[in-house]
Scaffold this motif. Structure first.
Motif, PDB file in Angstrom:
ATOM      1  N   THR A  45      31.571  43.151  37.408  1.00 54.48           N
ATOM      2  CA  THR A  45      30.158  42.069  38.407  1.00 54.48           C
ATOM      3  C   THR A  45      31.454  41.627  39.419  1.00 54.48           C
ATOM      4  OG1 THR A  45      29.065  42.784  37.124  1.00 54.48           O
ATOM      5  CG2 THR A  45      28.650  41.612  39.543  1.00 54.48           C
ATOM      6  N   HIS A  46      32.493  40.728  39.468  1.00 48.77           N
ATOM      7  CA  HIS A  46      32.965  40.255  40.239  1.00 48.77           C
ATOM      8  C   HIS A  46      34.624  40.058  40.579  1.00 48.77           C
ATOM      9  CE1 HIS A  46      29.245  37.698  40.275  1.00 48.77           C
ATOM     10  NE2 HIS A  46      28.840  37.455  38.676  1.00 48.77           N
ATOM     11  N   PHE A  47      35.114  40.332  39.796  1.00 48.18           N
ATOM     12  CA  PHE A  47      36.212  40.557  39.683  1.00 48.18           C
ATOM     13  C   PHE A  47      37.680  41.612  39.990  1.00 48.18           C
ATOM     14  CE2 PHE A  47      35.905  37.125  35.985  1.00 48.18           C
ATOM     15  CZ  PHE A  47      36.120  36.218  36.849  1.00 48.18           C
ATOM     16  N   LEU A  48      36.321  42.473  40.573  1.00 49.82           N
ATOM     17  CA  LEU A  48      37.225  43.814  40.659  1.00 49.82           C
ATOM     18  C   LEU A  48      37.835  43.689  41.757  1.00 49.82           C
ATOM     19  CD1 LEU A  48      35.738  46.266  38.511  1.00 49.82           C
ATOM     20  CD2 LEU A  48      38.243  45.007  37.710  1.00 49.82           C
ATOM     21  N   GLU A  49      37.050  44.233  42.999  1.00 51.35           N
ATOM     22  CA  GLU A  49      36.992  43.927  44.782  1.00 51.35           C
ATOM     23  C   GLU A  49      37.837  42.666  45.241  1.00 51.35           C
ATOM     24  OE1 GLU A  49      34.602  47.296  44.159  1.00 51.35           O
ATOM     25  OE2 GLU A  49      34.576  45.130  43.083  1.00 51.35           O
ATOM     26  N   SER A  50      37.548  41.374  44.282  1.00 50.33           N
ATOM     27  CA  SER A  50      38.166  40.406  44.644  1.00 50.33           C
ATOM     28  C   SER A  50      38.961  39.845  44.397  1.00 50.33           C
ATOM     29  CB  SER A  50      37.149  39.107  44.262  1.00 50.33           C
ATOM     30  OG  SER A  50      37.366  38.964  42.369  1.00 50.33           O
ATOM     31  N   GLN A  51      39.608  40.465  43.165  1.00 51.54           N
ATOM     32  CA  GLN A  51      40.964  40.163  43.202  1.00 51.54           C
ATOM     33  C   GLN A  51      41.742  41.769  44.057  1.00 51.54           C
ATOM     34  OE1 GLN A  51      42.566  39.813  39.123  1.00 51.54           O
ATOM     35  NE2 GLN A  51      40.762  40.996  38.272  1.00 51.54           N
ATOM     36  N   GLU A  52      41.676  43.073  43.870  1.00 55.94           N
ATOM     37  CA  GLU A  52      42.520  44.053  45.323  1.00 55.94           C
ATOM     38  C   GLU A  52      42.586  42.853  46.816  1.00 55.94           C
ATOM     39  OE1 GLU A  52      40.603  47.370  44.017  1.00 55.94           O
ATOM     40  OE2 GLU A  52      41.938  47.570  42.358  1.00 55.94           O
ATOM     41  N   ALA A  53      41.033  42.367  47.092  1.00 61.92           N
ATOM     42  CA  ALA A  53      41.242  41.878  48.525  1.00 61.92           C
ATOM     43  C   ALA A  53      41.977  40.593  48.660  1.00 61.92           C
ATOM     44  CB  ALA A  53      40.074  40.983  48.669  1.00 61.92           C
ATOM     45  N   CYS A  54      42.801  40.397  47.271  1.00 59.62           N
ATOM     46  CA  CYS A  54      44.080  38.621  47.059  1.00 59.62           C
ATOM     47  C   CYS A  54      45.662  40.432  47.433  1.00 59.62           C
ATOM     48  CB  CYS A  54      44.186  38.393  46.241  1.00 59.62           C
ATOM     49  SG  CYS A  54      42.423  37.111  46.481  1.00 59.62           S
ATOM     50  N   GLY A  55      45.546  41.398  47.445  1.00 60.05           N
ATOM     51  CA  GLY A  55      47.139  42.017  47.293  1.00 60.05           C
ATOM     52  C   GLY A  55      47.207  42.467  45.682  1.00 60.05           C
ATOM     53  N   MET A  56      46.263  42.746  45.069  1.00 54.80           N
ATOM     54  CA  MET A  56      47.042  42.657  43.434  1.00 54.80           C
ATOM     55  C   MET A  56      46.144  44.878  43.864  1.00 54.80           C
ATOM     56  SD  MET A  56      45.221  40.380  41.275  1.00 54.80           S
ATOM     57  CE  MET A  56      45.751  39.407  42.335  1.00 54.80           C
ATOM     58  N   THR A  57      46.144  45.468  42.244  1.00 53.46           N
ATOM     59  CA  THR A  57      45.958  46.784  42.014  1.00 53.46           C
ATOM     60  C   THR A  57      45.151  46.015  40.783  1.00 53.46           C
ATOM     61  OG1 THR A  57      46.556  48.206  43.433  1.00 53.46           O
ATOM     62  CG2 THR A  57      45.160  49.600  41.642  1.00 53.46           C
ATOM     63  N   VAL A  58      44.155  46.178  40.389  1.00 48.92           N
ATOM     64  CA  VAL A  58      43.250  46.201  38.943  1.00 48.92           C
ATOM     65  C   VAL A  58      43.317  47.733  38.555  1.00 48.92           C
ATOM     66  CG1 VAL A  58      41.017  45.265  37.373  1.00 48.92           C
ATOM     67  CG2 VAL A  58      42.130  44.118  39.594  1.00 48.92           C
ATOM     68  N   ILE A  59      44.311  48.322  37.975  1.00 49.13           N
ATOM     69  CA  ILE A  59      44.580  49.616  37.335  1.00 49.13           C
ATOM     70  C   ILE A  59      43.387  49.956  36.629  1.00 49.13           C
ATOM     71  CG2 ILE A  59      45.803  50.706  36.074  1.00 49.13           C
ATOM     72  CD1 ILE A  59      48.285  49.193  37.161  1.00 49.13           C
ATOM     73  N   GLY A  60      43.019  49.192  35.205  1.00 56.63           N
ATOM     74  CA  GLY A  60      41.991  49.478  34.172  1.00 56.63           C
ATOM     75  C   GLY A  60      41.221  48.070  33.210  1.00 56.63           C
ATOM     76  N   GLN A  61      40.603  48.285  32.982  1.00 54.33           N
ATOM     77  CA  GLN A  61      39.854  47.307  31.548  1.00 54.33           C
ATOM     78  C   GLN A  61      39.307  48.486  31.078  1.00 54.33           C
ATOM     79  OE1 GLN A  61      39.002  47.717  35.469  1.00 54.33           O
ATOM     80  NE2 GLN A  61      37.129  47.318  35.371  1.00 54.33           N
ATOM     81  N   PHE A  62      39.436  47.659  29.172  1.00 55.68           N
ATOM     82  CA  PHE A  62      39.381  48.150  28.453  1.00 55.68           C
ATOM     83  C   PHE A  62      38.879  47.231  27.358  1.00 55.68           C
ATOM     84  CE2 PHE A  62      42.662  49.704  30.501  1.00 55.68           C
ATOM     85  CZ  PHE A  62      42.624  51.093  30.753  1.00 55.68           C
ATOM     86  N   ARG A  63      37.747  48.681  26.462  1.00 51.45           N
ATOM     87  CA  ARG A  63      37.563  47.692  24.843  1.00 51.45           C
ATOM     88  C   ARG A  63      38.944  48.660  23.890  1.00 51.45           C
ATOM     89  NH1 ARG A  63      32.205  48.725  27.420  1.00 51.45           N
ATOM     90  NH2 ARG A  63      31.060  46.884  27.621  1.00 51.45           N
ATOM     91  N   ASP A  64      39.071  47.154  22.728  1.00 53.55           N
ATOM     92  CA  ASP A  64      40.319  48.346  22.183  1.00 53.55           C
ATOM     93  C   ASP A  64      38.909  48.739  21.004  1.00 53.55           C
ATOM     94  OD1 ASP A  64      40.908  48.469  19.749  1.00 53.55           O
ATOM     95  OD2 ASP A  64      42.150  46.578  19.958  1.00 53.55           O
ATOM     96  N   PRO A  65      38.302  49.610  20.893  1.00 50.93           N
ATOM     97  CA  PRO A  65      37.317  49.735  19.228  1.00 50.93           C
ATOM     98  C   PRO A  65      38.172  49.411  18.219  1.00 50.93           C
ATOM     99  CG  PRO A  65      38.616  51.746  19.835  1.00 50.93           C
ATOM    100  CD  PRO A  65      39.071  51.059  20.777  1.00 50.93           C
ATOM    101  N   ASP A  66      38.926  49.325  18.056  1.00 51.06           N
ATOM    102  CA  ASP A  66      39.676  48.401  16.393  1.00 51.06           C
ATOM    103  C   ASP A  66      39.367  47.154  16.492  1.00 51.06           C
ATOM    104  OD1 ASP A  66      40.405  51.955  15.827  1.00 51.06           O
ATOM    105  OD2 ASP A  66      41.213  51.802  16.617  1.00 51.06           O
ATOM    106  N   ASP A  67      39.379  46.591  17.608  1.00 51.99           N
ATOM    107  CA  ASP A  67      38.790  45.005  17.178  1.00 51.99           C
ATOM    108  C   ASP A  67      38.334  44.131  18.618  1.00 51.99           C
ATOM    109  OD1 ASP A  67      39.590  42.611  17.239  1.00 51.99           O
ATOM    110  OD2 ASP A  67      41.454  42.525  17.783  1.00 51.99           O
ATOM    111  N   PRO A  68      36.723  44.266  17.594  1.00 55.72           N
ATOM    112  CA  PRO A  68      35.973  43.769  18.824  1.00 55.72           C
ATOM    113  C   PRO A  68      35.411  42.816  19.026  1.00 55.72           C
ATOM    114  CG  PRO A  68      35.144  43.719  16.426  1.00 55.72           C
ATOM    115  CD  PRO A  68      36.806  44.554  16.070  1.00 55.72           C
ATOM    116  N   ASP A  69      36.679  41.923  19.408  1.00 51.02           N
ATOM    117  CA  ASP A  69      36.782  40.464  20.153  1.00 51.02           C
ATOM    118  C   ASP A  69      38.163  40.575  20.647  1.00 51.02           C
ATOM    119  OD1 ASP A  69      34.459  39.494  18.384  1.00 51.02           O
ATOM    120  OD2 ASP A  69      35.593  39.417  17.208  1.00 51.02           O
TER     121      ASP A  69
END
Length: 257
Positions: A45-69
């Motif tokens: 909701t908040h940390f994707l476009e806002s980081q990219e507006a500062c000059g970086m690329t958020v490549i991907g974000q993920f769940r690890d299905p083998d570690d719920p935390d």
């Protein structure tokens, strides 16, 4: 030295879009139990476009299905100077100020970070030009696998050539679909407010599978494969321990999907 086998994602047409990053952070956070979806909601909701507006690329974000935390994500920069400027702009900016307490409240540890660069000029991520617009969109069924090889010496001192000629063809023949290959970036950490794991030598190979069934089929094929099992002795001679294999499931707004 032979080049590493070109990831399939890089072989796609330019029409799909390219977002090449010379410097990539692979970030793995340990979270308080039950808080992963809270952090994912903040990110999507908040940390994707806002980081990219500062000059970086958020490549991907993920769940690890083998570690719920665990929460895993990747962001990229053109170079280390750009990284410092972009991170300063974001972490001193209004979006992080507004949401940092909620984000930090989900985390036990956020210092497990590998600083990487593409192993070859063509082995970075090829990404679509845009990510899904809404967190309510269905998440991709794809499974991304990252295998991290902890090396005794820097990857360019023999391991890259060995991997390209011996390991990669064997894995690809059994259904592995590499999308990017990275090695350790040993440049100075230009944003010291965020620690990274230093003085390590790794090769990190990212692969994409269409779904969990495809990934399971690949792993099962390796378990009883005589050629793969016999290769383990040669492989171990380069490593400080067993390769670390992690499965990653993209969130609804992950660009890498």
């Amino acid at each position: 030295m032979p080049e590493l086998m070109q990831p399939k994602a890089v072989q796609r047409t330019e029409a799909a879009g390219r977002h090449f990053s010379s410097i990539v952070e692979l970030r793995r956070y340990t979270l308080h139990p039950g808080r992963r979806d809270d952090l994912i909601d903040l990110f999507d909701t908040h940390f994707l476009e806002s980081q990219e507006a500062c000059g970086m690329t958020v490549i991907g974000q993920f769940r690890d299905p083998d570690d719920p935390d665990a929460f895993v994500w990747l962001r990229g920069f053109e170079d280390m100077v750009t990284r410092h400027a972009a991170l300063t702009a974001f972490y001193d900016g209004p979006v992080w100020s507004a949401h940092r307490d909620r984000a930090n409240g989900t985390m036990i540890d956020s210092d497990n970070v590998l600083l990487l660069h593409p192993a070859e000029s063509s082995s970075g991520f090829a990404l679509p030009a845009a990510r899904p617009a809404s967190p309510t969109e269905a998440a991709s069924p794809a499974v991304f696998q990252v295998v991290t090889y902890q090396l005794k010496r820097p990857a360019d001192q023999g391991f890259r050539s060995y991997y390209s000629t011996s390991v990669a063809p064997l894995l690809q023949g059994r259904g592995d679909n590499p999308v990017a290959v990275f090695t350790s970036e040993h440049g100075e950490n230009t944003f010291t407010r965020l620690p990274v794991r230093q003085n390590e030598n790794v090769l990190a190979v990212f692969s994409r599978f269409d779904d969990e069934s495809a990934h399971k089929t690949h792993r099962a094929a390796l378990e009883n494969d005589a050629a793969w099992l016999s290769e383990q002795t040669r492989l171990a001679a380069y490593l400080t321990g067993k390769p670390l294999m992690t499965r990653l499931l993209p969130t609804a707004r992950s660009r890498l999907r």
